[in-house]
Design an enzyme around this catalytic site. Structure first.
Site, PDB file in Angstrom:
ATOM      1  N   CYS A   1      14.203  39.637  52.002  1.00 32.12           N
ATOM      2  CA  CYS A   1      13.877  39.056  53.297  1.00 32.12           C
ATOM      3  C   CYS A   1      13.215  40.091  54.190  1.00 32.12           C
ATOM      4  O   CYS A   1      12.111  39.880  54.711  1.00 32.12           O
ATOM      5  CB  CYS A   1      15.142  38.506  53.956  1.00 32.12           C
ATOM      6  SG  CYS A   1      14.864  37.792  55.592  1.00 32.12           S
TER       7      CYS A   1
ATOM      8  N   GLU B   1      13.386  33.119  49.095  1.00 30.94           N
ATOM      9  CA  GLU B   1      12.449  33.350  50.187  1.00 30.94           C
ATOM     10  C   GLU B   1      11.264  32.383  50.082  1.00 30.94           C
ATOM     11  O   GLU B   1      10.852  31.775  51.073  1.00 30.94           O
ATOM     12  CB  GLU B   1      11.925  34.793  50.159  1.00 30.94           C
ATOM     13  CG  GLU B   1      12.806  35.793  50.849  1.00 30.94           C
ATOM     14  CD  GLU B   1      12.866  35.555  52.345  1.00 30.94           C
ATOM     15  OE1 GLU B   1      11.815  35.368  52.989  1.00 30.94           O
ATOM     16  OE2 GLU B   1      13.985  35.533  52.872  1.00 30.94           O
TER      17      GLU B   1
END
Length: 235
Positions: free
Chosen positions: A143, A213
Site C-alpha cells: 500500500c 491493492e
C-alpha cells in the site's frame, strides 16, 4: 538499498508480482485522476472506502507496535501509526469534503464497507493477528510503496485539478518518499538473515497484498459503472 532481481527482498518481492505491480500506475482510476477525467462520484466512493480501510490498516500497524522486538522497531512502527492516524486519515477527510463541496454528495446512503475493502482489511488483520512483525511489514508495504510509485509516475503530468492534484502531491512528496524508503530498507534488513522458506512465505504475503491493492482500485471503477453509468459527472 539494492535493486534488481538479485537485490534486496523488496525488489525480489515486487518482481515476483510484476504482472500486477507494473500495471498499478496505469490503472484507469489512476489515469483518470492524473488527466482530471475521473468522474467525481467514483472518486468520492474511493475516498469513502479508503476512510474505512485506513483505520484497519492502522490497527495492523498497531499489532506491529505490540510485536516489536526492539526499542528502535517500536519507535518506527509507532511513527508509522501516527502518520496514518494524524496525517493520512485527515488528508483523506479533506479530499472527501472538497469533492463533495465541488460536485455535490453522490452518496445518499451511509457509506458501508464494500466487499473489496473488507477482503483487504480482513487479510491485513489476519496477518497482523497471527504472524510476526516481519510478516506484518510485508503485508502493509505494498500500500505505502505502490502509492509513492504511482504518484511519482504521474506528478509531472497530473493536471491542476482542484481535488485530484493534491493526491499526487501528497504521495510524491520528499517526506513521503523518505517514509517509503525507510519501510523498504527495514524490510530488506529484516529478511536478510531468513532462510529460503521464510522468505518465500513473505514474498507470498507481499504478493497477496499487492493483488488486493489492484482490486481496491478496480472496486471503485466498478462501483462507478454500476451507480453512475458512463455519463457520470466530473468535477
Amino acid at each position: 538499498m539494492t535493486s534488481g532481481p538479485g537485490g534486496g527482498f523488496t525488489d525480489i518481492a515486487r518482481d515476483a508480482v510484476a504482472d500486477v505491480w507494473d500495471r498499478l500506475p496505469d490503472h484507469p482510476f489512476v489515469r483518470g485522476m492524473a488527466d482530471g477525467t475521473l468522474p467525481a462520484p467514483v472518486y468520492q466512493y474511493y475516498v469513502g472506502q479508503n476512510l474505512l480501510y485506513l483505520p484497519q490498516y492502522a490497527r495492523a500497524i498497531a499489532c506491529a507496535v505490540t510485536k516489536s522486538r526492539s526499542d528502535d522497531e517500536l519507535r518506527r512502527y509507532s511513527a508509522a501509526l501516527v502518520n496514518i492516524v494524524d496525517v493520512e486519515i485527515p488528508q483523506n477527510e479533506r479530499l472527501l469534503a472538497r469533492v463533495r463541496d465541488l460536485s455535490g454528495d453522490h452518496v445518499s446512503r451511509e457509506v458501508v464497507m464494500a466487499p473489496g475493502t473488507r477482503n483487504y482489511t480482513s487479510y491485513l488483520l489476519a496477518v497482523a493477528g497471527t504472524a510476526d512483525v516481519v510478516a506484518i511489514g510485508a503485508a502493509i508495504l505494498p500500500c505505502a510503496w505502490s502509492y509513492g510509485e504511482i504518484a511519482r509516475r504521474h506528478i509531472g503530468g497530473a493536471v491542476a485539478h482542484p481535488v485530484y492534484r493534491e493526491w499526487f502531491e501528497f504521495f510524491a512528496s520528499d517526506q513521503y518518499a523518505e517514509l517509503e524508503a525507510g519501510m523498504r530498507g527495514r524490510m530488506d534488513a529484516d529478511v536478510a538473515g531468513l532462510d529460503p522458506a521464510q522468505r518465500d512465505r513473505l514474498v507470498g504475503i507481499f504478493g497477496d497484498a499487492t493483488r488486493l491493492e489492484w482490486e481496491f482500485w478496480e472496486m471503485a471503477i466498478a462501483h462507478g459503472r454500476e451507480e453512475s453509468g458512463e455519463g457520470a459527472g466530473q468535477v
